[in-house]
Design a protein around this motif. Structure first.
Motif, short mmCIF file in Angstrom:
data_model
loop_
_atom_site.label_atom_id
_atom_site.label_comp_id
_atom_site.label_asym_id
_atom_site.label_seq_id
_atom_site.Cartn_x
_atom_site.Cartn_y
_atom_site.Cartn_z
N ALA A 10 0.81 -1.24 0.08
CA ALA A 10 -0.11 -0.10 -0.12
C ALA A 10 0.86 1.10 0.08
N SER A 28 1.62 1.54 9.02
CA SER A 28 0.49 1.86 8.09
C SER A 28 0.06 3.23 8.49
N HIS A 30 -2.47 4.59 6.77
CA HIS A 30 -3.78 4.54 6.96
C HIS A 30 -4.32 4.43 8.50
N SER A 31 -3.85 3.40 9.01
CA SER A 31 -4.48 3.15 10.44
C SER A 31 -3.42 3.96 11.62
N LEU A 85 -4.41 -7.54 3.45
CA LEU A 85 -5.18 -6.83 2.69
C LEU A 85 -6.28 -5.98 3.90
N SER A 87 -5.47 -5.52 6.73
CA SER A 87 -4.81 -4.37 7.53
C SER A 87 -4.24 -3.18 6.74
N ARG A 88 -4.71 -3.29 5.46
CA ARG A 88 -4.32 -2.04 4.58
C ARG A 88 -2.82 -1.95 4.48
N GLU A 91 -2.49 -3.43 -1.11
CA GLU A 91 -3.51 -3.37 -2.00
C GLU A 91 -3.92 -4.15 -3.34
#
Length: 95
Positions: A10, A28, A30-31, A85, A87-88, A91
């Motif tokens: 990602a 990450s 994202h999180s 996936l 856990s982002r 992708e």
């Protein structure tokens, strides 16, 4: 995820090996979380370089010393990819 979908790391994730703990530390954005990947998931993460899911599963089986014929390596690879996936950290894109 379909066998023909391509998978890649990602955008924005950062990772660093922690050899003394035999794991990969992955951040990450994202999180906002740090994930600790065990050796088998680390291998899957490294294989996510744009190849399709089927190629990742084959590569995992070859490098892990497992055969896909019994389905065990494929099942482990698919579970690991689903976890990455979710856990982002990776992708997936349709073929």
């Amino acid at each position: 995820m379909n066998a023909d979908d391509s998978v890649r790391k990602a955008d924005g994730v950062r990772w660093r090996p922690v050899p003394q703990a035999e794991c990969l530390m992955v951040f990450s954005p994202h999180s906002g979380r740090i994930h600790w990947l065990a050796l088998d998931t680390w291998l899957l993460f490294e294989l996510c370089d744009g190849r399709n899911v089927d190629a990742v599963a084959r590569g995992y089986a070859e490098l892990a010393g497992d055969k896909l014929g019994g389905g065990d390596a494929r099942a482990r690879a698919e579970r690991g990819l689903a976890s990455l996936l979710g856990s982002r950290l990776i992708e997936a894109a349709p073929a």
